[in-house]
Design a protein around this motif. Sequence first.
Motif, PDB file in Angstrom:
ATOM      1  N   VAL A 245       3.976   7.111   1.847  1.00 36.26           N
ATOM      2  CA  VAL A 245       2.999   6.058   1.541  1.00 36.26           C
ATOM      3  C   VAL A 245       1.623   6.451   2.067  1.00 36.26           C
ATOM      4  O   VAL A 245       0.601   6.282   1.402  1.00 36.26           O
ATOM      5  N   ILE A 246       1.598   7.019   3.275  1.00 33.73           N
ATOM      6  CA  ILE A 246       0.320   7.423   3.865  1.00 33.73           C
ATOM      7  C   ILE A 246      -0.337   8.495   3.009  1.00 33.73           C
ATOM      8  O   ILE A 246      -1.540   8.459   2.743  1.00 33.73           O
ATOM      9  N   LEU A 248       0.058   8.876  -0.166  1.00 30.03           N
ATOM     10  CA  LEU A 248      -0.423   8.222  -1.391  1.00 30.03           C
ATOM     11  C   LEU A 248      -1.754   7.536  -1.132  1.00 30.03           C
ATOM     12  O   LEU A 248      -2.660   7.574  -1.956  1.00 30.03           O
ATOM     13  N   GLU A 249      -1.872   6.917   0.040  1.00 26.52           N
ATOM     14  CA  GLU A 249      -3.090   6.176   0.306  1.00 26.52           C
ATOM     15  C   GLU A 249      -4.273   7.102   0.551  1.00 26.52           C
ATOM     16  O   GLU A 249      -5.417   6.674   0.558  1.00 26.52           O
ATOM     17  N   GLN A 250      -3.972   8.354   0.774  1.00 28.20           N
ATOM     18  CA  GLN A 250      -5.065   9.336   0.833  1.00 28.20           C
ATOM     19  C   GLN A 250      -5.264   9.997  -0.519  1.00 28.20           C
ATOM     20  O   GLN A 250      -5.919  11.010  -0.620  1.00 28.20           O
ATOM     21  N   PHE A 251      -4.635   9.441  -1.543  1.00 34.57           N
ATOM     22  CA  PHE A 251      -4.719   9.969  -2.899  1.00 34.57           C
ATOM     23  C   PHE A 251      -4.146  11.368  -3.003  1.00 34.57           C
ATOM     24  O   PHE A 251      -4.493  12.131  -3.877  1.00 34.57           O
TER      25      PHE A 251
ATOM     26  N   GLY B  69      -7.238   1.110   1.488  1.00 29.34           N
ATOM     27  CA  GLY B  69      -6.830   2.330   0.789  1.00 29.34           C
ATOM     28  C   GLY B  69      -5.762   2.034  -0.255  1.00 29.34           C
ATOM     29  O   GLY B  69      -5.809   2.545  -1.375  1.00 29.34           O
ATOM     30  N   ALA B  70      -4.830   1.179   0.099  1.00 28.01           N
ATOM     31  CA  ALA B  70      -3.750   0.830  -0.818  1.00 28.01           C
ATOM     32  C   ALA B  70      -4.312   0.105  -2.036  1.00 28.01           C
ATOM     33  O   ALA B  70      -3.888   0.337  -3.168  1.00 28.01           O
ATOM     34  N   SER B  72      -7.353   0.360  -3.261  1.00 30.14           N
ATOM     35  CA  SER B  72      -8.099   1.314  -4.053  1.00 30.14           C
ATOM     36  C   SER B  72      -7.149   2.101  -4.961  1.00 30.14           C
ATOM     37  O   SER B  72      -7.407   2.298  -6.151  1.00 30.14           O
ATOM     38  N   ASP B  91     -13.514   4.012  -0.246  1.00 21.45           N
ATOM     39  CA  ASP B  91     -12.405   3.552  -1.080  1.00 21.45           C
ATOM     40  C   ASP B  91     -12.867   3.144  -2.478  1.00 21.45           C
ATOM     41  O   ASP B  91     -12.073   3.155  -3.413  1.00 21.45           O
ATOM     42  N   THR B 153      -4.108   4.447   6.817  1.00 20.57           N
ATOM     43  CA  THR B 153      -3.793   3.441   5.807  1.00 20.57           C
ATOM     44  C   THR B 153      -4.732   2.238   5.829  1.00 20.57           C
ATOM     45  O   THR B 153      -4.787   1.497   4.870  1.00 20.57           O
TER      46      THR B 153
END
Lengths: 288, 331
Positions: A245-246, A248-251, B69-70, B72, B91, B153
Amino acid sequence: MGRRILSSSIRTFSWRTPSVLPGFGITMGFTLVYLGLLVLLPLAALILKAAGFTWAEFWDVVTAPRALAAYRLSFGAAFIAAAINIVFGVLVAWVLTRYQFPFKRFLDGLVDLPFALPTAVAGIALAALFAPNGWIGSILLPMGIKVAYTPLGVVVALTFIGLPFVVRTVQPVLQDLDKEVEEAAASLGASRAATFRRVILPVILPAAVTGFALAFARAVGEYGSVIFIAGNLPMKSEIVPLLIVIKLEQFDYRGAAAIGTAMLFVAFVLLLIINLLQRWSRNRMGGM
Amino acid sequence: MKFKSLIASLLVASASLAPTAFAKDITLLNVSYDPTRELYKEVNAAFAKEWKTKTGDNVTINQSHAGSGAQSRAVIDGLKADVVTLALAYDIDVIAEKAKLFPENWQTRLPESSTPYTSTIVFIVRKGNPWKIKDWDDLAKQGISVITPNPKTSGGARWNYLAAYGYSLHKNGNDEKKAQEFVGKIFKNVPVLDTGARGSTVTFAQRGLGDVAISWENEAYLTLQEFGADKFEIIYPPESILAEPPVTLVDKNADSRGTRAVAEAYLQFLYTPEAQGIIAKNHYRPRLASAALASTPQIKLFNISEFGGWKKAQAVHFNDGGIFDKIYQAK
């Protein structure tokens, strides 16, 4: 051996075993499409995403120290939780099938609750209980035991969600096991321990191992209940799904897919080993 | 001829009557970060009222909240946000860059770099401040337990981290090495890294973990309000960061849903005295000086430009292999 070869050579080869029910073609086709759409397609998409890496890059991502620490925690905690469940799950199944007592139905229903409860709810409830100021946490704290926000908390959450698997796989087997078998063993002079070890255990072991495998597989991928109680510190109490998940949140979609693929691979190998063990134990123990 | 003019006048009449005769029901989706639930609930109600008197249309604004972030990522992955109001510019930059839903110069489209309000980062301690926490240095002391979300996050956590980092830079003559050691020490004191700001608040206030929580200013006031002003205190460090959470229209989504006009009006509404008042009431810092609460302490604030803007700060500090990762892998 010889007879089997003979009989199959006489009959013309066929995929289907003789059955009174029609519709092999359509059900087989449906099965393939269904599994393909539901299981293989998402997995293929995952691997395709990870395939954007070269081998060296992929290896770097999946063997980064932080990822290794996360695998250790996720697989280790899942294994311990499943091991706890195989012991206590069999016990619960035994009590629920062999004894009559008030509220038995109610207790039986309780076993399925971890299936139905949203995992986030379970996680928050467990964190509240085991936090240093929670009911259980405040008792354990003076003894120097910290559960919430440590790897121990991860084990607790995974044990909770895995409980029904062992109970529900062992229960029907125990129900089918006639009491007379135990009585026969006893009348032939077997001690109680020997009866359990040599009569009951061989029968329930394959089912218990199946339950173990299911609980383990479920626990490895668990996210919702764990993040609330784990503490989520990198290298210490960070599970693999959170790491994904982390990412993913950094793209970092490719990195997430790479870790997901690695995890899938390890889980597949472990489940394969468990299945082989199970087959081996079934053959060795005879019967079934 | 007569007939034609009759039709024309009818058309004109119906056109002018249209807004009231057929009040449209419009929905907007505002995708925002974690602690703004209460703020936007109030803002949305005020805007809906204003829009109704202005145009006669009913507008319902749906809110979505999670880690910045989520959120975005959700918009990039196709969540049909009409507007995004996130914790930090990076973001939103990423949405422009990856999904191309609006131009990359989005921040120039509204006043004040598209940031209708600011905020800062403060400390929450338990009542009586038993550990005498006054400044960032106190957070790095051994034995102090610090609660902050995970900068990977949470947008708020990134502001927390940069506030501590900037403080150390100023104190030690811009010595990057010392600043890294300093934030390293603070994060060694963190027992739980929640994924979002609200999770951290719960860990600190409800689970009783930690001696001090690093928090958004507005979230700190909300903690006092929700969990009791008799249990917690807000401590303002002498110096902190000026957090600027920006907003923008998501052009492609709004155009495809036909909501551009109302979505633009909604964002502009944030700059009006009425909305600025709501912003101040919710303990954010309004841009309009006259709306600001007199009780808000004035502390020394530095902004993101000290780190070369968000794109650079993100790459240097928070991306994989960045300074934040080194804190945890240095063992």
